[in-house]
Write a protein that holds these residues in place. Sequence first.
Motif, PDB file in Angstrom:
ATOM      1  N   ASP A  85      14.171  39.891   1.757  1.00 26.88           N
ATOM      2  CA  ASP A  85      13.857  39.855   3.195  1.00 26.88           C
ATOM      3  C   ASP A  85      14.128  38.512   3.856  1.00 26.88           C
ATOM      4  OD1 ASP A  85      13.055  42.482   3.332  1.00 26.88           O
ATOM      5  OD2 ASP A  85      10.955  42.034   2.912  1.00 26.88           O
ATOM      6  N   THR A  86      14.086  37.438   3.105  1.00 22.62           N
ATOM      7  CA  THR A  86      14.177  36.118   3.718  1.00 22.62           C
ATOM      8  C   THR A  86      15.393  35.298   3.328  1.00 22.62           C
ATOM      9  OG1 THR A  86      12.826  35.165   1.952  1.00 22.62           O
ATOM     10  CG2 THR A  86      11.667  35.943   3.917  1.00 22.62           C
ATOM     11  N   ALA A  87      16.019  35.641   2.216  1.00 22.36           N
ATOM     12  CA  ALA A  87      17.126  34.799   1.764  1.00 22.36           C
ATOM     13  C   ALA A  87      18.203  35.607   1.052  1.00 22.36           C
ATOM     14  CB  ALA A  87      16.611  33.703   0.827  1.00 22.36           C
ATOM     15  N   LEU A  88      19.380  35.050   1.103  1.00 23.50           N
ATOM     16  CA  LEU A  88      20.542  35.578   0.396  1.00 23.50           C
ATOM     17  C   LEU A  88      20.939  34.494  -0.596  1.00 23.50           C
ATOM     18  CD1 LEU A  88      23.025  37.682   0.508  1.00 23.50           C
ATOM     19  CD2 LEU A  88      24.055  35.979   1.971  1.00 23.50           C
ATOM     20  N   PHE A  89      21.118  34.869  -1.834  1.00 20.15           N
ATOM     21  CA  PHE A  89      21.456  33.892  -2.870  1.00 20.15           C
ATOM     22  C   PHE A  89      22.840  34.196  -3.426  1.00 20.15           C
ATOM     23  CE2 PHE A  89      16.898  34.507  -2.804  1.00 20.15           C
ATOM     24  CZ  PHE A  89      16.421  33.201  -2.742  1.00 20.15           C
ATOM     25  N   LEU A  90      23.645  33.153  -3.581  1.00 21.56           N
ATOM     26  CA  LEU A  90      24.937  33.271  -4.252  1.00 21.56           C
ATOM     27  C   LEU A  90      24.866  32.440  -5.523  1.00 21.56           C
ATOM     28  CD1 LEU A  90      27.444  32.761  -1.286  1.00 21.56           C
ATOM     29  CD2 LEU A  90      26.566  34.919  -2.202  1.00 21.56           C
ATOM     30  N   GLN A  91      25.358  33.014  -6.624  1.00 21.19           N
ATOM     31  CA  GLN A  91      25.416  32.298  -7.897  1.00 21.19           C
ATOM     32  C   GLN A  91      26.789  32.542  -8.513  1.00 21.19           C
ATOM     33  OE1 GLN A  91      22.065  34.331  -9.738  1.00 21.19           O
ATOM     34  NE2 GLN A  91      20.879  32.432  -9.637  1.00 21.19           N
ATOM     35  N   TRP A  92      27.286  31.544  -9.258  1.00 20.87           N
ATOM     36  CA  TRP A  92      28.593  31.668  -9.892  1.00 20.87           C
ATOM     37  C   TRP A  92      28.636  30.810 -11.146  1.00 20.87           C
ATOM     38  CZ3 TRP A  92      27.548  29.429  -5.206  1.00 20.87           C
ATOM     39  CH2 TRP A  92      27.690  28.042  -5.122  1.00 20.87           C
ATOM     40  N   MET A  93      29.682  31.001 -11.898  1.00 23.46           N
ATOM     41  CA  MET A  93      29.919  30.182 -13.085  1.00 23.46           C
ATOM     42  C   MET A  93      31.078  29.244 -12.789  1.00 23.46           C
ATOM     43  SD  MET A  93      29.442  32.978 -16.129  1.00 23.46           S
ATOM     44  CE  MET A  93      29.891  31.789 -17.378  1.00 23.46           C
ATOM     45  N   MET A 120      20.475  40.595  10.440  1.00 26.13           N
ATOM     46  CA  MET A 120      20.257  41.892   9.792  1.00 26.13           C
ATOM     47  C   MET A 120      21.359  42.850  10.224  1.00 26.13           C
ATOM     48  SD  MET A 120      17.908  41.541   7.820  1.00 26.13           S
ATOM     49  CE  MET A 120      16.378  42.209   7.343  1.00 26.13           C
ATOM     50  N   HIS A 121      21.699  43.771   9.376  1.00 30.63           N
ATOM     51  CA  HIS A 121      22.700  44.793   9.651  1.00 30.63           C
ATOM     52  C   HIS A 121      24.060  44.173   9.984  1.00 30.63           C
ATOM     53  CE1 HIS A 121      19.345  47.490   9.510  1.00 30.63           C
ATOM     54  NE2 HIS A 121      18.745  46.815  10.478  1.00 30.63           N
ATOM     55  N   ALA A 122      24.472  43.239   9.132  1.00 30.84           N
ATOM     56  CA  ALA A 122      25.772  42.582   9.312  1.00 30.84           C
ATOM     57  C   ALA A 122      26.501  42.530   7.967  1.00 30.84           C
ATOM     58  CB  ALA A 122      25.576  41.160   9.853  1.00 30.84           C
ATOM     59  N   ASN A 123      27.792  42.354   8.050  1.00 27.17           N
ATOM     60  CA  ASN A 123      28.613  42.184   6.854  1.00 27.17           C
ATOM     61  C   ASN A 123      29.101  40.748   6.811  1.00 27.17           C
ATOM     62  OD1 ASN A 123      28.559  44.936   6.000  1.00 27.17           O
ATOM     63  ND2 ASN A 123      30.023  45.410   7.626  1.00 27.17           N
ATOM     64  N   TYR A 124      28.790  40.066   5.730  1.00 22.95           N
ATOM     65  CA  TYR A 124      29.240  38.698   5.519  1.00 22.95           C
ATOM     66  C   TYR A 124      30.188  38.675   4.328  1.00 22.95           C
ATOM     67  CZ  TYR A 124      25.447  37.004   8.520  1.00 22.95           C
ATOM     68  OH  TYR A 124      24.614  36.742   9.579  1.00 22.95           O
ATOM     69  N   THR A 125      31.239  37.892   4.444  1.00 18.71           N
ATOM     70  CA  THR A 125      32.106  37.632   3.296  1.00 18.71           C
ATOM     71  C   THR A 125      32.010  36.147   3.000  1.00 18.71           C
ATOM     72  OG1 THR A 125      33.599  39.441   3.842  1.00 18.71           O
ATOM     73  CG2 THR A 125      34.462  37.721   2.398  1.00 18.71           C
ATOM     74  N   PHE A 126      31.666  35.847   1.757  1.00 16.08           N
ATOM     75  CA  PHE A 126      31.553  34.463   1.312  1.00 16.08           C
ATOM     76  C   PHE A 126      32.689  34.161   0.350  1.00 16.08           C
ATOM     77  CE2 PHE A 126      27.287  35.766   2.482  1.00 16.08           C
ATOM     78  CZ  PHE A 126      26.904  34.717   3.303  1.00 16.08           C
ATOM     79  N   HIS A 127      33.306  33.021   0.557  1.00 18.50           N
ATOM     80  CA  HIS A 127      34.376  32.538  -0.305  1.00 18.50           C
ATOM     81  C   HIS A 127      33.856  31.259  -0.958  1.00 18.50           C
ATOM     82  CE1 HIS A 127      37.055  35.202   1.967  1.00 18.50           C
ATOM     83  NE2 HIS A 127      36.503  34.697   3.054  1.00 18.50           N
ATOM     84  N   THR A 136      31.412  40.178  -0.685  1.00 21.27           N
ATOM     85  CA  THR A 136      31.002  40.689   0.616  1.00 21.27           C
ATOM     86  C   THR A 136      29.584  41.226   0.483  1.00 21.27           C
ATOM     87  OG1 THR A 136      33.255  41.212   1.253  1.00 21.27           O
ATOM     88  CG2 THR A 136      31.514  42.371   2.432  1.00 21.27           C
ATOM     89  N   VAL A 137      28.735  40.842   1.448  1.00 20.02           N
ATOM     90  CA  VAL A 137      27.325  41.216   1.420  1.00 20.02           C
ATOM     91  C   VAL A 137      27.003  41.970   2.699  1.00 20.02           C
ATOM     92  CG1 VAL A 137      24.961  40.362   1.315  1.00 20.02           C
ATOM     93  CG2 VAL A 137      26.771  39.190   0.038  1.00 20.02           C
ATOM     94  N   ASN A 138      26.385  43.115   2.550  1.00 23.35           N
ATOM     95  CA  ASN A 138      25.932  43.896   3.688  1.00 23.35           C
ATOM     96  C   ASN A 138      24.424  43.667   3.795  1.00 23.35           C
ATOM     97  OD1 ASN A 138      24.784  46.054   5.179  1.00 23.35           O
ATOM     98  ND2 ASN A 138      26.678  47.209   4.911  1.00 23.35           N
ATOM     99  N   THR A 139      23.957  43.078   4.891  1.00 20.19           N
ATOM    100  CA  THR A 139      22.532  42.739   5.015  1.00 20.19           C
ATOM    101  C   THR A 139      21.653  43.941   5.341  1.00 20.19           C
ATOM    102  OG1 THR A 139      22.801  42.020   7.295  1.00 20.19           O
ATOM    103  CG2 THR A 139      22.958  40.325   5.570  1.00 20.19           C
ATOM    104  N   HIS A 140      22.243  45.139   5.398  1.00 16.01           N
ATOM    105  CA  HIS A 140      21.413  46.357   5.507  1.00 16.01           C
ATOM    106  C   HIS A 140      20.534  46.484   4.272  1.00 16.01           C
ATOM    107  CE1 HIS A 140      23.636  47.898   8.957  1.00 16.01           C
ATOM    108  NE2 HIS A 140      24.765  47.731   8.294  1.00 16.01           N
TER     109      HIS A 140
END
Length: 175
Positions: A73-81, A139-146, A167-171
Amino acid sequence: MDDHCQACKPGYFKAFAGNTKCSKCPQHSSSHDQAATICHCDKGFYRGIKDSSSMACTRPPSAPRNLISLINDTALFLQWMPPINTGGRSDITYNVLCQRCDEGDSSVTQCEPCEPDLRFIPRPLGITGTSVAILDYAMHANYTFHVEAVNGVSGLGVAPRSLANVTVNTHQAGE
């Protein structure tokens, strides 16, 4: 040799005149002429601005691996190697680039840079770790992270940037 100066042979160099031996060209570099004062990097390899002429030539890193996203509900997390190939350098940092993509009236997806009030923790550029938290997303958006890995010679060549994308859909938030 025998009290006479002798030019360095191809494959060797000497940065300064003096009574010292010629040095073999560092890895991924060569000199084709006699009396070279520097070895030039092989195609696709570079020296950073602060690299000495005795350092091996290196290249930009490959893309980060296994990029995943987690959302609540409050955060979007990206993790990678880290990338498989660091380009021969240890000065790897990461940049997270963001686009917000929405379908237009004609069902064509249109992408724009993300809104400026999107917050990245610790920050979007020059990250030394392998994760980032993103706050204040819509909310209710599409984000693409590079996510790109960069090092001291990134940007010196003409090769395209190596990016990992998600790509993350915040729905999905809060479900």
